[in-house]
Design an enzyme around this catalytic site. Structure first.
Site, PDB file in Angstrom:
ATOM      1  N   ARG A 244       0.862  -1.170   0.000  1.00 43.50           N
ATOM      2  CA  ARG A 244       0.000   0.000   0.000  1.00 43.50           C
ATOM      3  C   ARG A 244       0.902   1.223   0.000  1.00 43.50           C
ATOM      4  O   ARG A 244       2.099   1.125   0.110  1.00 43.50           O
ATOM      5  CB  ARG A 244      -0.977   0.010   1.169  1.00 43.50           C
ATOM      6  CG  ARG A 244      -0.511  -0.575   2.520  1.00 43.50           C
ATOM      7  CD  ARG A 244       0.530   0.151   3.239  1.00 43.50           C
ATOM      8  NE  ARG A 244       0.232   1.587   3.332  1.00 43.50           N
ATOM      9  CZ  ARG A 244       1.173   2.482   3.548  1.00 43.50           C
ATOM     10  NH1 ARG A 244       2.449   2.131   3.677  1.00 43.50           N
ATOM     11  NH2 ARG A 244       0.872   3.763   3.642  1.00 43.50           N
ATOM     12  N   GLY A 245       0.258   2.373  -0.217  1.00 40.90           N
ATOM     13  CA  GLY A 245       1.031   3.596  -0.408  1.00 40.90           C
ATOM     14  C   GLY A 245       1.008   3.955  -1.876  1.00 40.90           C
ATOM     15  O   GLY A 245       1.368   3.124  -2.725  1.00 40.90           O
ATOM     16  N   ALA A 246       0.572   5.168  -2.200  1.00 42.68           N
ATOM     17  CA  ALA A 246       0.343   5.523  -3.601  1.00 42.68           C
ATOM     18  C   ALA A 246       1.517   5.179  -4.528  1.00 42.68           C
ATOM     19  O   ALA A 246       1.342   4.467  -5.522  1.00 42.68           O
ATOM     20  CB  ALA A 246      -0.019   7.002  -3.688  1.00 42.68           C
TER      21      ALA A 246
ATOM     22  N   ASN B  40      -5.888  12.383   0.840  1.00 42.39           N
ATOM     23  CA  ASN B  40      -4.976  11.562   1.616  1.00 42.39           C
ATOM     24  C   ASN B  40      -5.777  10.726   2.597  1.00 42.39           C
ATOM     25  O   ASN B  40      -7.010  10.805   2.663  1.00 42.39           O
ATOM     26  CB  ASN B  40      -3.939  12.450   2.327  1.00 42.39           C
ATOM     27  CG  ASN B  40      -2.757  11.645   2.859  1.00 42.39           C
ATOM     28  OD1 ASN B  40      -2.151  10.857   2.158  1.00 42.39           O
ATOM     29  ND2 ASN B  40      -2.446  11.855   4.136  1.00 42.39           N
ATOM     30  N   LYS B  41      -5.077   9.936   3.409  1.00 46.89           N
ATOM     31  CA  LYS B  41      -5.738   9.052   4.359  1.00 46.89           C
ATOM     32  C   LYS B  41      -6.771   9.782   5.207  1.00 46.89           C
ATOM     33  O   LYS B  41      -6.530  10.924   5.643  1.00 46.89           O
ATOM     34  CB  LYS B  41      -4.673   8.420   5.261  1.00 46.89           C
ATOM     35  CG  LYS B  41      -5.175   7.378   6.239  1.00 46.89           C
ATOM     36  CD  LYS B  41      -5.968   6.272   5.567  1.00 46.89           C
ATOM     37  CE  LYS B  41      -5.168   5.633   4.475  1.00 46.89           C
ATOM     38  NZ  LYS B  41      -5.978   4.835   3.531  1.00 46.89           N
TER      39      LYS B  41
ATOM     40  N   ASP C  58      -2.498  10.915  -1.959  1.00 44.43           N
ATOM     41  CA  ASP C  58      -2.872   9.862  -2.901  1.00 44.43           C
ATOM     42  C   ASP C  58      -3.323  10.425  -4.232  1.00 44.43           C
ATOM     43  O   ASP C  58      -3.277   9.733  -5.255  1.00 44.43           O
ATOM     44  CB  ASP C  58      -3.970   8.984  -2.299  1.00 44.43           C
ATOM     45  CG  ASP C  58      -3.447   8.211  -1.110  1.00 44.43           C
ATOM     46  OD1 ASP C  58      -3.459   8.783   0.004  1.00 44.43           O
ATOM     47  OD2 ASP C  58      -2.996   7.059  -1.289  1.00 44.43           O
TER      48      ASP C  58
HETATM   49  C1  LIG Z   1       3.383   7.930   0.049  1.00 41.78           C
HETATM   50  S1  LIG Z   1       1.998   6.991   0.521  1.00 41.78           S
HETATM   51  C2  LIG Z   1       0.711   8.069   0.246  1.00 41.78           C
HETATM   52  C3  LIG Z   1      -0.570   7.684   0.976  1.00 41.78           C
HETATM   53  O1  LIG Z   1      -1.009   6.307   0.764  1.00 41.78           O
HETATM   54  C4  LIG Z   1      -1.622   5.831   1.992  1.00 41.78           C
HETATM   55  O2  LIG Z   1      -2.856   5.205   1.781  1.00 41.78           O
HETATM   56  P1  LIG Z   1      -2.971   3.570   1.915  1.00 41.78           P
HETATM   57  O3  LIG Z   1      -2.180   3.173   3.134  1.00 41.78           O
HETATM   58  O4  LIG Z   1      -4.459   3.316   2.055  1.00 41.78           O
HETATM   59  O5  LIG Z   1      -2.413   3.030   0.629  1.00 41.78           O
HETATM   60  C5  LIG Z   1      -1.813   7.077   2.806  1.00 41.78           C
HETATM   61  O6  LIG Z   1      -2.944   7.813   2.406  1.00 41.78           O
HETATM   62  C6  LIG Z   1      -0.518   7.805   2.470  1.00 41.78           C
HETATM   63  O7  LIG Z   1      -0.488   9.100   2.922  1.00 41.78           O
END
Ligand SMILES: CSC[C@H]1O[C@H](OP(=O)(O)O)[C@H](O)[C@@H]1O
Length: 358
Positions: A53-55, A252-253, A242
């Site tokens: 996960r992580g964009a 974002n989250k 994101d």
């Molecule tokens: C550099 S990661 C950006 C962003 O992605 C995360 O979401 P997820 O854990 O659901 O994939 C989170 O919003 C981070 O800030």
């Protein structure tokens, strides 16, 4: 953190070019397990189930997923079908669609016979560019922390939400890259780590990263940040993103918007670390145009952790009869963003500044 002799990275290709390896983030901080992804279906499942996960990392994983497809069938229909399957895994982070579009634009003009090699090369370029981009974000963002250190003449307290560290990218991270670079420059700093309900990316991933790196940090409940800002205990906020619209609205989250409101109310600078791969110029009004992912209520009603015998366990938090709503992201309007930390520098969150970055 060095994984299996690798340089610090959250995704790396097999030398045989028949698979990629990723860290299964669902098991951190208690288990460091590596997944071998050798089909586009495996890559899609890893993204959908948030093993990765992580964009930026989602984008890199999808790119390699399409490269894995090209190994077996690289005709237009096969590539477009695999790209659609990968793109359908999660709706909010624009890096997913961005990486797949870039791969298709590279591959479809080529003869079918040359696509597999080109796909592996392009996926590797996307990954390598992510590392360089995040390092640059780190350098530009670290200057903000250094300035605070020199002005305050004491330890600098940074607050971050969710995980936008190296494990959310190929390396360095986005929001944490300035923290790493400032630490490398000798700045005395501490990080308030929002636990980030419901999947607790802060408590499980950011805390793990910072602990591995020996950086002072404190895990806090999501609802604590505003109080800390009211009492002068947060000097700046740095979060990831994101999807950012061309006028600077930041997706974002979930919970990011509330931190931005508290920061605005208390005069705390609120920065967003934004790789340009996360800028979506097709959108202007983030609140109305960005699709917010809704995930299983079980992520909210249950919580996983380490049991007394060292086994991973999941327990129910809520009454079995209580419904739950699990929205994964929110949108912070540009007016609440102090600045965007990009690989090209720190810029205001407005359309003119973002247009100038073309
Ligand atoms: C550099 S990661 C950006 C962003 O992605 C995360 O979401 P997820 O854990 O659901 O994939 C989170 O919003 C981070 O800030």
């Amino acid at each position: 953190m060095r994984v299996e002799g690798q340089a610090r990275t959250a995704i790396w290709p097999a030398p045989e070019r028949d698979a990629v390896f990723v860290i299964d983030q669902r098991l951190l901080p208690h288990r460091l397990a590596v997944l071998r992804l050798d089909t586009p279906e495996a890559a899609a499942a890893a993204i959908r189930d948030m093993a990765v996960r992580g964009a930026p990392l989602i984008g890199a994983t999808a790119a390699w997923g399409l490269a894995l497809q090209a190994r077996t069938a690289a005709d237009d229909a096969a590539l477009r079908s695999a790209a659609a399957q990968l793109n359908a895994t999660r709706p909010t982070a624009v890096n997913l669609a961005w990486a797949l579009q870039r791969m298709l634009e590279r591959l479809l003009p080529l003869p079918v016979g040359g696509r597999a090699a080109a796909a592996w090369q392009e996926a590797g370029r996307i990954a390598d560019e992510d590392v360089a981009c995040n390092a640059a974000i780190g350098t530009h963002g670290a200057a903000l922390i250094v300035e605070a250190s020199q002005r305050l003449k004491r330890r600098v307290n940074v607050l971050t939400h969710c995980n936008a560290g190296w494990i959310a990218t190929v390396d360095w991270g986005t929001a944490l890259a300035p923290v790493y670079k400032a630490r490398d420059a000798g700045v005395d700093l501490h990080v308030w780590v929002d636990e980030t309900r419901p999947r607790n990316q802060g408590a499980s991933l950011t805390a793990w990263e910072l602990g591995q790196e020996g950086i002072a940090h404190t895990v806090i409940a999501d609802n604590t940040g505003g109080h800390l800002m009211q009492h002068g205990r947060v000097d700046l906020v740095i979060v990831g993103c994101d999807r950012v619209t061309r006028r600077g609205d930041v997706c974002n989250k979930i919970g990011t918007y509330l931190k931005a409101l508290a920061a605005h109310d208390n005069g705390v600078p609120f920065y967003v670390a934004m790789p340009l791969s996360t800028l979506d110029r097709t959108m202007a009004d983030g609140l109305r145009e960005i699709t917010i992912e809704e995930r299983s209520p079980r992520e909210l009603t249950h919580i996983a952790g380490l049991g007394p015998d060292g086994a991973l366990v999941e327990v129910q938090l809520t009454p079995a009869t209580s419904p739950a709503l699990n929205l994964g992201f929110d949108v912070t309007p540009a007016r609440l963003v102090t600045a965007l930390i990009t690989e090209r520098g720190v810029v205001p969150a407005n359309e003119t500044s973002l247009e100038d970055l073309r």
